[in-house]
Enzyme design. Structure first.
Site, PDB file in Angstrom:
ATOM      1  N   GLY A 171      30.417  37.522  46.361  1.00 56.42           N
ATOM      2  CA  GLY A 171      31.679  37.905  46.991  1.00 56.42           C
ATOM      3  C   GLY A 171      31.897  39.400  46.821  1.00 56.42           C
ATOM      4  O   GLY A 171      30.949  40.170  46.670  1.00 56.42           O
ATOM      5  N   ARG A 172      33.160  39.780  46.790  1.00 59.93           N
ATOM      6  CA  ARG A 172      33.475  41.213  46.746  1.00 59.93           C
ATOM      7  C   ARG A 172      32.848  41.897  45.537  1.00 59.93           C
ATOM      8  O   ARG A 172      32.244  42.962  45.650  1.00 59.93           O
ATOM      9  CB  ARG A 172      34.994  41.419  46.714  1.00 59.93           C
ATOM     10  CG  ARG A 172      35.688  41.225  48.043  1.00 59.93           C
ATOM     11  CD  ARG A 172      37.186  41.503  47.889  1.00 59.93           C
ATOM     12  NE  ARG A 172      37.721  40.708  46.798  1.00 59.93           N
ATOM     13  CZ  ARG A 172      38.320  39.530  46.974  1.00 59.93           C
ATOM     14  NH1 ARG A 172      38.475  39.045  48.178  1.00 59.93           N
ATOM     15  NH2 ARG A 172      38.769  38.854  45.940  1.00 59.93           N
ATOM     16  N   ALA A 187      32.477  37.315  34.556  1.00 63.34           N
ATOM     17  CA  ALA A 187      33.249  36.523  35.527  1.00 63.34           C
ATOM     18  C   ALA A 187      34.313  35.719  34.784  1.00 63.34           C
ATOM     19  O   ALA A 187      35.470  36.153  34.682  1.00 63.34           O
ATOM     20  CB  ALA A 187      32.313  35.639  36.331  1.00 63.34           C
ATOM     21  N   ARG A 188      33.931  34.570  34.252  1.00 58.65           N
ATOM     22  CA  ARG A 188      34.868  33.739  33.499  1.00 58.65           C
ATOM     23  C   ARG A 188      34.121  32.958  32.435  1.00 58.65           C
ATOM     24  O   ARG A 188      33.000  32.488  32.680  1.00 58.65           O
ATOM     25  CB  ARG A 188      35.553  32.709  34.417  1.00 58.65           C
ATOM     26  CG  ARG A 188      36.820  33.167  35.074  1.00 58.65           C
ATOM     27  CD  ARG A 188      37.960  33.404  34.065  1.00 58.65           C
ATOM     28  NE  ARG A 188      39.182  33.817  34.732  1.00 58.65           N
ATOM     29  CZ  ARG A 188      39.476  35.063  35.118  1.00 58.65           C
ATOM     30  NH1 ARG A 188      38.641  36.044  34.871  1.00 58.65           N
ATOM     31  NH2 ARG A 188      40.624  35.321  35.722  1.00 58.65           N
ATOM     32  N   GLU A 232      38.517  31.482  25.038  1.00 57.00           N
ATOM     33  CA  GLU A 232      39.041  32.792  24.623  1.00 57.00           C
ATOM     34  C   GLU A 232      40.433  32.626  24.012  1.00 57.00           C
ATOM     35  O   GLU A 232      41.205  31.810  24.498  1.00 57.00           O
ATOM     36  CB  GLU A 232      39.191  33.709  25.851  1.00 57.00           C
ATOM     37  CG  GLU A 232      37.901  34.212  26.406  1.00 57.00           C
ATOM     38  CD  GLU A 232      38.091  34.981  27.705  1.00 57.00           C
ATOM     39  OE1 GLU A 232      37.133  35.062  28.470  1.00 57.00           O
ATOM     40  OE2 GLU A 232      39.206  35.489  27.963  1.00 57.00           O
ATOM     41  N   HIS A 266      37.028  40.650  27.328  1.00 51.76           N
ATOM     42  CA  HIS A 266      37.588  40.421  28.674  1.00 51.76           C
ATOM     43  C   HIS A 266      38.284  41.680  29.215  1.00 51.76           C
ATOM     44  O   HIS A 266      39.481  41.656  29.525  1.00 51.76           O
ATOM     45  CB  HIS A 266      38.559  39.225  28.640  1.00 51.76           C
ATOM     46  CG  HIS A 266      38.724  38.573  29.991  1.00 51.76           C
ATOM     47  ND1 HIS A 266      38.923  37.232  30.174  1.00 51.76           N
ATOM     48  CD2 HIS A 266      38.713  39.102  31.247  1.00 51.76           C
ATOM     49  CE1 HIS A 266      39.038  36.949  31.467  1.00 51.76           C
ATOM     50  NE2 HIS A 266      38.910  38.088  32.142  1.00 51.76           N
ATOM     51  N   ILE A 267      37.512  42.756  29.306  1.00 47.01           N
ATOM     52  CA  ILE A 267      38.094  44.047  29.717  1.00 47.01           C
ATOM     53  C   ILE A 267      37.423  44.621  30.956  1.00 47.01           C
ATOM     54  O   ILE A 267      37.563  45.806  31.250  1.00 47.01           O
ATOM     55  CB  ILE A 267      38.007  45.091  28.576  1.00 47.01           C
ATOM     56  CG1 ILE A 267      36.559  45.252  28.080  1.00 47.01           C
ATOM     57  CG2 ILE A 267      38.942  44.727  27.426  1.00 47.01           C
ATOM     58  CD1 ILE A 267      36.362  46.470  27.164  1.00 47.01           C
TER      59      ILE A 267
HETATM   60  C1  GLV Z   1      40.202  39.201  35.394  1.00 49.77           C
HETATM   61  O1  GLV Z   1      39.497  38.525  34.719  1.00 49.77           O
HETATM   62  C2  GLV Z   1      40.708  38.807  36.665  1.00 49.77           C
HETATM   63  O2  GLV Z   1      40.499  37.657  37.089  1.00 49.77           O
HETATM   64  O3  GLV Z   1      41.375  39.625  37.311  1.00 49.77           O
END
Ligand code: GLV
Length: 325
Positions: A155-156, A237-238, A267, A285-286
């Site tokens: 994706g983007r 990503a996640r 997390e 997560h930065i």
């Molecule tokens: C960050 O993890 C977001 O989803 O914007």
């Protein structure tokens, strides 16, 4: 009387000022995380809320918030929100796509380079006074230039990561639910392959999929076993897309050369074994956290909230059917 809204976590002052021009704002500039009962209590009389990705919005919460009309997440990912439950309750949901793509792609590259060239390990070596001088075989890493970059999720953000690979003269393979238009793929030197081929051929595999039930443990034991020996895995990503326990095993056995991880299952808790692995770069997560981008995300979420409660048509509406409820 102005509608009442809640901002669940600390945001930039000018974002609060903007919101205060339209709403009676309940803010949390002390940034104390709100547990579910606190969130429910603070939201009970509100028409809108600016959430962050750690705030869970589900049917239980919605049941206690009869006036709620809009949930505006300060994140592009929205796995913290039960969008179907919001739609049923007539609550609009928005996210912040677009404004964080470049910063997230930049940070993905920070993880790629730091992991492949062992930057964090080498830094720690110096800091503990262990460096006794140059030698030929010290901190031998993996070359990034000309390596094959695999991108799962095109994706983007995945595409922005691919664009940056052009400078490193890397062939790019990708797998995604939807294929890129031929001209986009050509411009990015990117070829579509099956997931299995992606795993088998990538020297560096970077994940750019949202977290959904379908992507839970998308990279688990079986997938890690299919990865090229000595490859590197990057996840900005996640958490939950990767089975962290399976990853720890693959790293500990030396099947993978390393991993760069910005996100984790559960997390802010980490799988404790990750801490002991020298070939892993860990960040909290930065990936989107440049000053400009985090500000843009918060302001976009605020604009979504103003539009939602004034026009009923926010720019980044995720559930158009909610407005007919
Ligand atoms: C960050 O993890 C977001 O989803 O914007």
């Amino acid at each position: 009387m102005k509608p009442k809204i809640l901002v669940t976590r600390e945001v930039f002052d000018d974002v609060l000022e903007y919101l205060a021009g339209h709403f009676e704002v309940g803010a949390n500039q002390a940034d104390t995380p709100m547990d579910p009962p606190t969130l429910a209590r603070r939201l009970a009389d509100k028409a809108g809320v600016l959430t962050t990705l750690v705030d869970r919005v589900d049917a239980d919460l919605l049941a206690g918030c009869p006036r709620l009309k809009a949930v505006c997440n300060i994140a592009v990912g929205f796995n913290n929100i039960d969008v179907a439950a919001c739609t049923r309750a007539g609550v609009m949901v928005t996210n912040t796509p677009g404004v964080l793509d470049d910063s997230t792609a930049d940070f993905t590259w920070a993880l790629i380079l730091a992991t492949a060239r062992r930057v964090v390990e080498a830094d720690a070596h110096l800091r503990r006074g262990a460096w006794k001088g140059w030698h030929l075989k010290q901190f031998l890493g993996l070359d990034v230039h000309h390596a094959t970059l695999g991108i799962l999720g095109f994706g983007r953000i995945g595409r922005k990561v691919a664009r940056r690979a052009l400078g490193f003269e890397m062939p790019v393979l990708y797998h995604s639910r939807r294929r890129a238009e031929p001209e986009v793929a050509r411009a990015l030197n990117a070829s579509f392959v099956s997931k299995e081929e992606l795993l088998a051929r990538a020297d560096i595999l970077s994940l750019h999929v949202p977290y959904t039930p379908a992507t839970h443990h998308l990279i688990g034991r079986a997938e890690l076993a299919l990865m090229k020996p000595g490859a590197i895995l990057i996840n900005a990503a996640r958490g939950g897309v990767v089975d962290d326990a399976a990853l720890v095993a693959a790293l500990a056995e030396g099947r993978l050369a390393g991993a760069g991880l910005d996100v984790f299952e559960n997390e802010p808790a980490l799988n404790p074994a990750l801490i002991g692995l020298p070939n892993v770069v860990l960040t909290p997560h930065i990936a989107s956290s440049s000053a400009a981008t985090r500000h843009a995300m918060a302001m976009l979420a605020a604009r979504n909230l103003v539009a939602a409660l004034t026009t009923g048509n926010p720019p980044n509406l995720l559930n158009p059917k909610s407005t007919c409820a």
